[in-house]
Design a protein around this motif. Sequence first.
Motif, PDB file in Angstrom:
ATOM      1  N   VAL A  67      -4.142  -3.062  -9.063  1.00 13.85           N
ATOM      2  CA  VAL A  67      -4.113  -1.795  -8.341  1.00 13.85           C
ATOM      3  C   VAL A  67      -5.527  -1.434  -7.900  1.00 13.85           C
ATOM      4  CG1 VAL A  67      -3.457   0.639  -8.406  1.00 13.85           C
ATOM      5  CG2 VAL A  67      -2.160  -1.043  -9.746  1.00 13.85           C
ATOM      6  N   THR A  68      -5.663  -1.047  -6.650  1.00 13.08           N
ATOM      7  CA  THR A  68      -6.930  -0.577  -6.100  1.00 13.08           C
ATOM      8  C   THR A  68      -6.761   0.863  -5.621  1.00 13.08           C
ATOM      9  OG1 THR A  68      -7.513  -2.803  -5.349  1.00 13.08           O
ATOM     10  CG2 THR A  68      -8.717  -0.958  -4.355  1.00 13.08           C
ATOM     11  N   VAL A  69      -7.647   1.727  -6.056  1.00 12.69           N
ATOM     12  CA  VAL A  69      -7.655   3.122  -5.608  1.00 12.69           C
ATOM     13  C   VAL A  69      -8.908   3.322  -4.764  1.00 12.69           C
ATOM     14  CG1 VAL A  69      -7.694   5.544  -6.300  1.00 12.69           C
ATOM     15  CG2 VAL A  69      -6.452   3.868  -7.700  1.00 12.69           C
ATOM     16  N   ARG A  70      -8.739   3.739  -3.527  1.00 13.24           N
ATOM     17  CA  ARG A  70      -9.913   3.915  -2.668  1.00 13.24           C
ATOM     18  C   ARG A  70      -9.639   4.950  -1.585  1.00 13.24           C
ATOM     19  NH1 ARG A  70      -9.259   1.619   2.270  1.00 13.24           N
ATOM     20  NH2 ARG A  70      -7.850  -0.171   2.535  1.00 13.24           N
ATOM     21  N   SER A  85       0.839  -1.194   0.000  1.00 15.47           N
ATOM     22  CA  SER A  85       0.000   0.000   0.000  1.00 15.47           C
ATOM     23  C   SER A  85       0.871   1.239   0.000  1.00 15.47           C
ATOM     24  CB  SER A  85      -0.933   0.022   1.214  1.00 15.47           C
ATOM     25  OG  SER A  85      -0.194   0.166   2.422  1.00 15.47           O
ATOM     26  N   LEU A  86       0.292   2.312  -0.527  1.00 15.22           N
ATOM     27  CA  LEU A  86       0.861   3.646  -0.438  1.00 15.22           C
ATOM     28  C   LEU A  86      -0.279   4.568  -0.008  1.00 15.22           C
ATOM     29  CD1 LEU A  86       2.989   3.780  -3.719  1.00 15.22           C
ATOM     30  CD2 LEU A  86       3.871   3.600  -1.387  1.00 15.22           C
ATOM     31  N   THR A  87      -0.004   5.449   0.927  1.00 13.14           N
ATOM     32  CA  THR A  87      -1.048   6.326   1.440  1.00 13.14           C
ATOM     33  C   THR A  87      -0.560   7.770   1.461  1.00 13.14           C
ATOM     34  OG1 THR A  87      -0.414   6.290   3.783  1.00 13.14           O
ATOM     35  CG2 THR A  87      -1.701   4.433   2.979  1.00 13.14           C
ATOM     36  N   ARG A 105      -7.264  11.260 -11.330  1.00  7.73           N
ATOM     37  CA  ARG A 105      -5.945  11.211 -11.959  1.00  7.73           C
ATOM     38  C   ARG A 105      -5.302   9.839 -11.744  1.00  7.73           C
ATOM     39  NH1 ARG A 105      -4.284  15.927 -13.860  1.00  7.73           N
ATOM     40  NH2 ARG A 105      -2.233  15.004 -14.155  1.00  7.73           N
ATOM     41  N   LEU A 106      -5.488   9.275 -10.564  1.00  4.78           N
ATOM     42  CA  LEU A 106      -4.945   7.949 -10.287  1.00  4.78           C
ATOM     43  C   LEU A 106      -5.591   6.885 -11.171  1.00  4.78           C
ATOM     44  CD1 LEU A 106      -4.670   8.013  -6.390  1.00  4.78           C
ATOM     45  CD2 LEU A 106      -2.789   8.066  -8.041  1.00  4.78           C
ATOM     46  N   GLU A 107      -6.888   7.010 -11.384  1.00  6.78           N
ATOM     47  CA  GLU A 107      -7.559   6.041 -12.265  1.00  6.78           C
ATOM     48  C   GLU A 107      -7.000   6.131 -13.680  1.00  6.78           C
ATOM     49  OE1 GLU A 107      -9.320   3.687 -11.350  1.00  6.78           O
ATOM     50  OE2 GLU A 107     -10.171   4.232  -9.397  1.00  6.78           O
TER      51      GLU A 107
END
Length: 339
Positions: free
Chosen positions: A180-183, A105-107, A159-161
Amino acid sequence: MLQGLLSRLDDSGNLVPRYTPPRCLLERQAVGGCDICRDVCPHNAVLTGLVGSAIQIDADACTGCGICVQACPTGALEYGLQPTLQNVRDQKAEDGAAAGEGEASLTCPQSGAGGPQLPCLGRVTPAVLSAAGAWGTPLTLIHGECETCPVGAPNVPQRLEAVVAETGLLRAATGRPARVTVRAATPEDAERAVRVSRRGAFGALFRAGKAQLAQSIPESPLPFVDWSEPEERTPEEWKWRRLSLKPAPAPQAPVHWPAPVVDDTCIDCPVCHNVCPTDAIDREIGDDGSVSLLLNLSACTGCMACLRSCPPQAIHEQTEWLPAAFDGPILLREGASVM
């Protein structure tokens, strides 16, 4: 102690991105120029000017969100990728699956989530996601309330999507998509631990001293690019995109890598070579006065400044190439004598 050290292994000591003028389309005087970095900056920290000082960054206004770097089509603005890549790599278990909960993960600090942090997820680029895919490591990007964030911008999740979609095109040839999951962050993410493989833990401890030293310095910019060294002209982003094409694509598997091709209306002028921000296009003049245009595909960022600047409009974009095209210079054009 270990978790505290690991959670700080980011690039936070380097808020203002490095600017490499020869890679800037304004400095190259490409037709149409480029002002993307200025337009996307949510804090009006990027200023554009005349050749010689085309891009200036207001260090007082810059928050280090990285959105300008993410958007730059040539790598003229960049951060060091190594700390972020190392964070992802360290969370990879030896058996090929991510450690602990089965993911890396990256936060962002604003999210309140635990785990390795970046000043803003606007710094995430296709190279980072593609590397995670090459390592077989599922990656979760956890953001906070971007609408009210003082560091980034409201559209960071969107932008991440877009970065995820671009990475998907790049990795299609490998047969191993990046997972990859963006949430948005949840309350449970506050307890998220920094999980690393055993090998990653030893490496993190070894680097911890350097990480703490970097944080004691208010600003730690990347060193200047030595333009006399051809290999340094290629931005790290595109070097890592190429390196992360693992597993190696099959010989007939097309690799998504936008780059120019030249048709017979070419007049053998030097414009495409002159505007290329990474010198990916080389123009060689033979002893008989003939002109050859060669393309180093690995160095091409796909900015298409050559296409927009070509006087006879002889350049066109080709989006897919066979893997062998990366092995050596591609002959784009062999013209008759211009003398």
